[in-house]
Design an enzyme around this catalytic site. Structure first.
Site, short mmCIF file in Angstrom:
data_model
loop_
_atom_site.label_atom_id
_atom_site.label_comp_id
_atom_site.label_asym_id
_atom_site.label_seq_id
_atom_site.Cartn_x
_atom_site.Cartn_y
_atom_site.Cartn_z
N GLY A 48 -2.05 10.47 13.93
CA GLY A 48 -3.17 10.42 12.99
C GLY A 48 -4.49 10.17 13.70
O GLY A 48 -4.56 10.14 14.93
N PHE A 49 -5.51 9.96 12.91
CA PHE A 49 -6.86 9.75 13.45
C PHE A 49 -6.90 8.49 14.33
O PHE A 49 -7.07 8.57 15.56
CB PHE A 49 -7.84 9.67 12.28
CG PHE A 49 -9.21 9.12 12.62
CD1 PHE A 49 -9.95 9.64 13.67
CD2 PHE A 49 -9.74 8.07 11.87
CE1 PHE A 49 -11.21 9.12 13.97
CE2 PHE A 49 -10.99 7.56 12.16
CZ PHE A 49 -11.72 8.08 13.22
N GLY B 153 -0.81 13.29 9.60
CA GLY B 153 -1.08 13.36 11.04
C GLY B 153 -1.05 14.81 11.51
O GLY B 153 -0.64 15.70 10.76
N SER C 222 0.26 5.71 7.60
CA SER C 222 -0.09 5.68 6.18
C SER C 222 -1.17 6.71 5.90
O SER C 222 -2.07 6.90 6.71
CB SER C 222 -0.65 4.31 5.76
OG SER C 222 -1.02 4.35 4.37
N LYS D 178 5.52 3.69 -0.28
CA LYS D 178 6.74 3.54 0.53
C LYS D 178 6.41 3.19 1.99
O LYS D 178 7.07 2.35 2.58
CB LYS D 178 7.57 4.83 0.48
CG LYS D 178 8.38 4.95 -0.82
CD LYS D 178 9.13 6.26 -0.89
CE LYS D 178 10.34 6.27 0.01
NZ LYS D 178 11.06 7.57 -0.09
N TYR E 237 -2.58 2.25 -2.62
CA TYR E 237 -2.93 1.94 -1.23
C TYR E 237 -3.20 0.44 -1.07
O TYR E 237 -2.64 -0.22 -0.20
CB TYR E 237 -4.16 2.74 -0.82
CG TYR E 237 -4.57 2.60 0.63
CD1 TYR E 237 -3.74 3.06 1.65
CD2 TYR E 237 -5.81 2.06 0.96
CE1 TYR E 237 -4.14 2.95 2.97
CE2 TYR E 237 -6.21 1.95 2.29
CZ TYR E 237 -5.38 2.41 3.29
OH TYR E 237 -5.77 2.31 4.61
N LYS F 293 -0.84 -2.22 1.03
CA LYS F 293 -1.34 -2.94 2.21
C LYS F 293 -1.30 -4.45 1.98
O LYS F 293 -1.07 -5.22 2.91
CB LYS F 293 -2.77 -2.49 2.55
CG LYS F 293 -2.84 -1.07 3.10
CD LYS F 293 -2.21 -0.95 4.48
CE LYS F 293 -2.46 0.43 5.11
NZ LYS F 293 -1.83 0.58 6.43
N THR G 282 -14.01 3.64 9.29
CA THR G 282 -14.11 4.06 10.70
C THR G 282 -14.24 5.56 10.75
O THR G 282 -13.68 6.27 9.91
CB THR G 282 -12.85 3.60 11.46
OG1 THR G 282 -12.73 2.19 11.30
CG2 THR G 282 -12.94 3.93 12.95
N ARG H 231 -12.90 12.08 2.95
CA ARG H 231 -13.75 10.91 3.13
C ARG H 231 -15.20 11.33 3.35
O ARG H 231 -15.50 12.46 3.71
CB ARG H 231 -13.23 10.05 4.28
CG ARG H 231 -12.00 9.29 3.86
CD ARG H 231 -11.52 8.35 4.92
NE ARG H 231 -10.68 9.03 5.89
CZ ARG H 231 -9.88 8.40 6.73
NH1 ARG H 231 -9.82 7.09 6.75
NH2 ARG H 231 -9.13 9.08 7.58
#
Ligand code: UDP
Length: 309
Positions: free
Chosen positions: A10-11, A36, A75, A91, A145, A149, A175, A186
């Site tokens: 991923g990022f 990803g 995630s 999950k 989300y 978390k 970020t 985003r």
């Protein structure tokens, strides 16, 4: 160290892979590639200190040999992604965190959880300190989300208190940088992509909501320092340069010199009205603060978007 990074394609995960490899460690990246992308880690293929495992972290995982640290970054992380993948998001935050913690316990590895400023929900205090408990709508669309978390943090602290696992929790604030997906929804990739195409910049609501954007190299350095620290408490990592979304749109217009107009769209449900990290704890515990300004970070990111159109 030998480290496992879930969400390694991923990022943030891929930038962490790069940082650990650069610092001489050995890295196993694990990813199921739903958000990803192998292109993020292609350049590491063939490196003797790097290995990729295509695996869903919510399923049992077997890693032979020693592991010194597990960084749990798997995630969906953009609002659009977790609205499209609500069950997977719940999950990976719950079952996935459980599997990763179980592995950390078995290997006596340090466990670092990628948590988020979303645990503060739509905060009633600004800036947010780690001691703030948040204002989260558990049944709203973002709840998948935020609550995943929050559960992940609770599970992490339970493994620390009950099983003695050495845990770290980083609360990551917005970020940005190279390797964000153009279409991940985003605000940073949206505005950059729109500006470069000369299309209208889509500001949600009246644009008066605030965010504080941190450049990715600062973020991964903060995460690295936190992993090596002695603390087990959650620590905010983010840039304190707070601005409204409308100001951010104007900044993107200025930097890209685009002719794009600004267009207003509906504000998503439960969109936080303010967000700014208090980073006093990070300064004190790990001597960390961001070095790259938002404008400099944007210059670097825009350059990358231009090359990777
Ligand atoms: N936003 C916007 N236009 C876009 C995408 C996002 O105005 O095209 C707003 C969004 O409503 C939020 C802020 O920008 O107030 C940051 O959104 P993002 O999805 O980047 O992440 P968030 O901080 O909400 O998790």
């Amino acid at each position: 160290m030998k480290v496992l990074i879930t969400g390694g394609a991923g990022f943030l995960g891929s930038h962490l892979c790069d940082l650990f490899i650069k610092k001489g460690h050995s890295v196993i990246a694990m990813d199921n590639l739903i958000t990803g992308n192998m292109e993020n880690i292609d350049h590491l293929a063939g490196n003797k200190n790097f290995r990729f495992i295509h695996h869903n972290v919510t399923e049992f995982m077997f890693i032979p040999g020693k592991l010194d640290a597990i960084l749990h970054f798997a995630s969906p992380a953009s609002p659009i992604d977790y609205l499209n993948l609500p069950i997977q998001t719940l999950k990976v935050g719950s079952l996935g965190t459980h599997k990763a913690l179980g592995l950390a316990k078995e290997k006596k590895a340090i466990f670092l959880l990628a948590s988020t400023s979303e645990v503060y929900g739509d905060p009633l205090v600004n800036p947010q300190k780690e001691t703030y408990w948040g204002n989260v709508n558990p049944i709203g669309p973002r709840g998948v989300y935020d609550e995943a978390k929050r559960f992940a943090e609770a599970l992490t602290m339970a493994y620390h208190r009950f099983h003695g696992v050495d845990v770290k929790i980083v609360r990551i604030f917005n970020t940005f940088g190279p390797r964000m997906r153009k279409n991940d929804g985003r605000v940073v990739p949206n505005f950059i992509d729109q500006a470069l195409k000369g299309e209208p910049l889509t500001v949600f609501g009246d644009g008066s909501q605030t965010r504080s954007f941190c450049y990715v190299s600062d973020m991964v350095e903060g995460i690295y320092r936190l992993l090596l620290s002695n603390t087990n408490e959650p620590v905010n990592i983010g840039n304190q340069e707070e601005m409204t979304v409308l100001e951010f749109a104007k900044l993107i217009k200025k930097i890209t010199r685009t002719k794009s107009k600004i267009e207003f769209r509906d504000l998503p449900i439960d969109d936080p009205k303010v967000r700014q990290p208090n980073i006093a704890l990070a300064k004190k515990l790990i001597n960390w603060e961001p070095k790259i300004s938002v404008e400099e970070g944007l210059n670097r990111t825009i350059k990358w978007f231009l090359k990777n159109k």
